[in-house]
Design a protein around this motif. Structure first.
Motif, PDB file in Angstrom:
ATOM      1  N   ARG A   2       8.865  20.580  -5.065  1.00 21.59           N
ATOM      2  CA  ARG A   2       7.516  20.004  -5.268  1.00 21.59           C
ATOM      3  C   ARG A   2       7.299  18.620  -4.990  1.00 21.59           C
ATOM      4  N   PHE A   3       8.339  17.707  -5.201  1.00 18.63           N
ATOM      5  CA  PHE A   3       8.069  16.442  -4.977  1.00 18.63           C
ATOM      6  C   PHE A   3       8.215  16.060  -3.550  1.00 18.63           C
ATOM      7  N   LEU A   4       9.104  16.825  -2.975  1.00 13.15           N
ATOM      8  CA  LEU A   4       9.312  16.499  -1.494  1.00 13.15           C
ATOM      9  C   LEU A   4       8.259  17.072  -0.678  1.00 13.15           C
ATOM     10  N   ILE A   5       7.701  18.171  -0.901  1.00 11.93           N
ATOM     11  CA  ILE A   5       6.557  18.726  -0.249  1.00 11.93           C
ATOM     12  C   ILE A   5       5.311  17.880  -0.452  1.00 11.93           C
ATOM     13  N   LEU A   6       5.104  17.334  -1.622  1.00 15.89           N
ATOM     14  CA  LEU A   6       3.855  16.804  -1.943  1.00 15.89           C
ATOM     15  C   LEU A   6       4.130  15.366  -1.232  1.00 15.89           C
ATOM     16  N   THR A   7       5.180  14.616  -1.318  1.00 15.32           N
ATOM     17  CA  THR A   7       5.306  13.306  -0.719  1.00 15.32           C
ATOM     18  C   THR A   7       4.993  13.554   0.680  1.00 15.32           C
ATOM     19  N   ILE A   8       5.885  14.439   1.329  1.00 19.41           N
ATOM     20  CA  ILE A   8       5.938  14.462   2.756  1.00 19.41           C
ATOM     21  C   ILE A   8       4.525  15.033   3.234  1.00 19.41           C
ATOM     22  N   SER A   9       3.848  16.071   2.670  1.00 19.96           N
ATOM     23  CA  SER A   9       2.516  16.471   3.327  1.00 19.96           C
ATOM     24  C   SER A   9       1.609  15.561   2.971  1.00 19.96           C
ATOM     25  N   SER A  10       1.507  15.039   1.754  1.00 18.12           N
ATOM     26  CA  SER A  10       0.286  14.170   1.600  1.00 18.12           C
ATOM     27  C   SER A  10       0.319  13.012   2.450  1.00 18.12           C
ATOM     28  N   PHE A  11       1.470  12.306   2.605  1.00 13.74           N
ATOM     29  CA  PHE A  11       1.517  11.174   3.663  1.00 13.74           C
ATOM     30  C   PHE A  11       1.245  11.718   5.021  1.00 13.74           C
ATOM     31  N   GLY A  12       1.803  12.778   5.363  1.00  9.39           N
ATOM     32  CA  GLY A  12       1.213  13.197   6.745  1.00  9.39           C
ATOM     33  C   GLY A  12      -0.038  13.704   6.948  1.00  9.39           C
ATOM     34  N   ILE A  13      -0.737  14.158   5.999  1.00 13.12           N
ATOM     35  CA  ILE A  13      -2.048  14.685   6.172  1.00 13.12           C
ATOM     36  C   ILE A  13      -2.989  13.290   6.062  1.00 13.12           C
ATOM     37  N   THR A  14      -2.533  12.331   5.112  1.00 20.33           N
ATOM     38  CA  THR A  14      -3.188  11.192   5.151  1.00 20.33           C
ATOM     39  C   THR A  14      -3.296  10.361   6.509  1.00 20.33           C
ATOM     40  N   CYS A  15      -2.083  10.403   7.091  1.00 17.28           N
ATOM     41  CA  CYS A  15      -2.066   9.721   8.402  1.00 17.28           C
ATOM     42  C   CYS A  15      -2.860  10.209   9.309  1.00 17.28           C
ATOM     43  N   ALA A  16      -2.834  11.799   9.402  1.00 17.38           N
ATOM     44  CA  ALA A  16      -3.560  12.642  10.351  1.00 17.38           C
ATOM     45  C   ALA A  16      -4.951  12.240  10.280  1.00 17.38           C
ATOM     46  N   LEU A  17      -5.523  12.357   8.875  1.00 18.09           N
ATOM     47  CA  LEU A  17      -6.815  12.193   8.697  1.00 18.09           C
ATOM     48  C   LEU A  17      -7.170  10.772   9.525  1.00 18.09           C
ATOM     49  N   ILE A  76       0.805  -1.223  -0.028  1.00 15.74           N
ATOM     50  CA  ILE A  76      -0.017   0.088   0.104  1.00 15.74           C
ATOM     51  C   ILE A  76       0.647   1.238  -0.026  1.00 15.74           C
ATOM     52  N   LEU A  77       2.017   1.033   0.784  1.00 10.31           N
ATOM     53  CA  LEU A  77       2.800   2.226   0.714  1.00 10.31           C
ATOM     54  C   LEU A  77       3.459   2.450  -0.811  1.00 10.31           C
ATOM     55  N   SER A  78       3.837   1.463  -1.572  1.00 10.40           N
ATOM     56  CA  SER A  78       4.174   1.467  -2.982  1.00 10.40           C
ATOM     57  C   SER A  78       3.013   2.156  -3.740  1.00 10.40           C
ATOM     58  N   VAL A  79       1.841   1.678  -3.343  1.00  9.49           N
ATOM     59  CA  VAL A  79       0.755   2.357  -4.215  1.00  9.49           C
ATOM     60  C   VAL A  79       0.768   3.642  -4.035  1.00  9.49           C
ATOM     61  N   PHE A  80       0.928   4.358  -2.841  1.00 10.35           N
ATOM     62  CA  PHE A  80       1.306   5.699  -2.348  1.00 10.35           C
ATOM     63  C   PHE A  80       2.324   6.337  -3.155  1.00 10.35           C
ATOM     64  N   ILE A  81       3.437   5.746  -3.277  1.00 14.20           N
ATOM     65  CA  ILE A  81       4.751   6.219  -3.967  1.00 14.20           C
ATOM     66  C   ILE A  81       4.398   6.316  -5.422  1.00 14.20           C
ATOM     67  N   PHE A  82       3.768   5.190  -5.940  1.00 16.70           N
ATOM     68  CA  PHE A  82       3.438   5.141  -7.450  1.00 16.70           C
ATOM     69  C   PHE A  82       2.575   6.251  -7.919  1.00 16.70           C
ATOM     70  N   HIS A  83       1.573   6.660  -7.009  1.00 17.30           N
ATOM     71  CA  HIS A  83       0.442   8.008  -7.383  1.00 17.30           C
ATOM     72  C   HIS A  83       1.322   9.118  -7.194  1.00 17.30           C
ATOM     73  N   ILE A  84       2.211   9.230  -6.300  1.00 14.72           N
ATOM     74  CA  ILE A  84       3.205  10.411  -6.535  1.00 14.72           C
ATOM     75  C   ILE A  84       3.829  10.531  -7.562  1.00 14.72           C
ATOM     76  N   GLY A  85       4.417   9.481  -8.419  1.00 18.87           N
ATOM     77  CA  GLY A  85       4.841   9.348  -9.559  1.00 18.87           C
ATOM     78  C   GLY A  85       3.913   9.820 -10.807  1.00 18.87           C
ATOM     79  N   MET A  86       2.757   9.564 -10.384  1.00 25.02           N
ATOM     80  CA  MET A  86       1.765   9.801 -11.601  1.00 25.02           C
ATOM     81  C   MET A  86       1.481  11.101 -11.635  1.00 25.02           C
ATOM     82  N   PHE A  87       1.915  11.925 -10.721  1.00 19.29           N
ATOM     83  CA  PHE A  87       1.834  13.508 -10.719  1.00 19.29           C
ATOM     84  C   PHE A  87       2.969  13.811 -11.655  1.00 19.29           C
ATOM     85  N   PHE A  88       3.915  13.342 -11.663  1.00 22.11           N
ATOM     86  CA  PHE A  88       5.136  13.961 -12.348  1.00 22.11           C
ATOM     87  C   PHE A  88       5.533  13.268 -13.870  1.00 22.11           C
TER      88      PHE A  88
END
Length: 394
Positions: A341-356, A23-35
């Motif tokens: 953009r990559f670092l901010i998107l990865t860290i912030s989206s992971f953190g917000i998803t975990c917080a939610l 599931i973490l790989s799915v998360f990283i994969f979708h980060i890659g889909m943005f770029f």
């Protein structure tokens, strides 16, 4: 051979760890889909091919098949003594309640972001969410396709659950043990996978995730699911896979090389396409078995983090894509180097998803049920409920 009862009382921790990592790989994969240069719902202003595309193409071949394989194993351990009726009832609560809730809560946000220039606001989009089928229209299930496919597979296997408890199946399982002990003999499944795709892909060539016209890939995923159900329910077969993990890893490396080299090796496009397809199937299967073997060797252990992550990973899957898309949509309006953009998107989206998950989903029974978790009667009983849950092999 261990009895089914004994095997079901021994929790296979490596299956939990593989599920978490996938599931973490799915998360990283979708980060890659943005770029990357593939089509997606929201894209970075500058898109990248080359090595990024090759890495994501490699991951794409085996990531979801392995997740279906693990889901098959999880189904076996979760089945216990349930009747087919109880099994389907549990599958409906676990899969379809989050699926329908997600269609109304999570997916409209994603479709709206893609078509934001056509609507004044998200609220103005909602009355039109059923106008036509995506991508031309607005109705879609986006990343929830995986949940729907799991439920359809559950419907498919439910009539045969009693067969898996029969003496005939026990004899078949013993035969599988002997087969698995021979080097690379489980590649017999590759023959079944190739045959299914040769039969169905001429009629259903694309991986649409739309169910009604995706039967080639549905058959592909069903075979992986059943393989997980039958192979990973047997401790001796798991040990054989662990013993042969290096062989399957080597096979995966060869299949990867052939797959990426095929466009350059064959001038005939149809031959190149055939070689690519066959080698990608070998890659998917051998990577799956190699991952199981190495996970069994190095990850078959418990920890407090596993307990927390194993419960969180399903809601994390449901939430992560809309979070990535919302943040990506906001970030494309801001000038910055793409590495930031990559670092901010990865860290912030992971953190917000975990917080939610931690502050919105986990504490409340209504959100727990909506996101596929078991309700807890009262907060002070949460630890006890967790211990009871952990006592049941997944």
């Amino acid at each position: 051979m261990l009895s089914n009862t004994k095997q079901k009382t021994e929790r296979q921790y490596f299956i939990d760890w593989l599920r978490i990592l996938l599931i973490l790989s799915v998360f990283i994969f979708h980060i890659g889909m943005f770029f990357n240069t593939w089509g997606w719902h929201v894209k970075n202003p500058t898109q990248y091919g080359g090595a990024l595309i090759n890495i994501m193409d490699f991951l794409h071949q085996w990531r979801m098949p392995l997740l279906f394989l693990i889901s098959g194993a999880g189904t076996y351990y979760a089945l216990g003594k349930r009747s087919p009726k109880k099994y389907l009832g549990e599958r409906f609560k676990r899969l379809m309640i989050p699926f329908f809730a997600g269609i109304f809560i999570l997916v409209p946000v994603q479709v709206y972001l893609e078509k934001a220039d056509q609507f004044s606001s998200l609220l103005s989009f909602y009355p039109q969410m059923f106008d036509g089928v995506y991508p031309g229209g607005n109705f879609s299930w986006h990343h929830l396709w995986f949940i729907l496919y799991l439920f359809v597979i559950s419907l498919f296997i439910a009539p045969f659950l009693k067969l898996f408890k029969s003496n005939g199946y026990l004899r078949f399982s013993i035969w599988l043990e002997g087969l698995a002990s021979r080097p690379l003999a489980l590649n017999i499944v590759v023959v079944i996978l190739i045959a299914s795709q040769q039969l169905l892909r001429p009629y259903f060539p694309d991986n649409t995730h739309a169910l009604v016209n995706d039967w080639a890939y549905m058959a592909f995923y069903i075979i992986f699911f059943l393989a997980g159900f039958m192979l990973l329910s047997n401790k001796n077969i798991i040990e054989s896979i662990r013993d042969q993990k290096n062989l399957y890893l080597g096979e995966a490396a060869i299949a990867t090389g052939v797959m990426f080299a095929s466009p350059h090796l064959f001038a005939d496009e149809s031959v190149s396409h055939l070689v690519w397809g066959i080698s990608s199937i070998v890659l998917a299967w051998s990577c799956a078995l190699a991952a199981i073997g190495y996970a069994k060797q190095y990850l078959n252990r418990d920890s407090m983090f596993r307990k927390v992550a194993n419960e969180a990973i399903y809601p994390f899957y449901l939430l992560h894509q809309p979070v990535i898309l919302i943040l990506g949509f906001l970030m494309i309006k801001v000038e910055m180097p793409d590495i930031y953009r990559f670092l901010i998107l990865t860290i912030s989206s992971f953190g917000i998803t975990c917080a939610l998950y931690w502050f919105v989903v986990r504490p409340f029974n209504i959100t727990r049920v909506i996101f596929g978790m078991k309700p807890v009667a009262r907060r002070k009983g949460f630890a006890l409920a967790e211990r009871k849950l952990e006592a049941i092999p997944q």
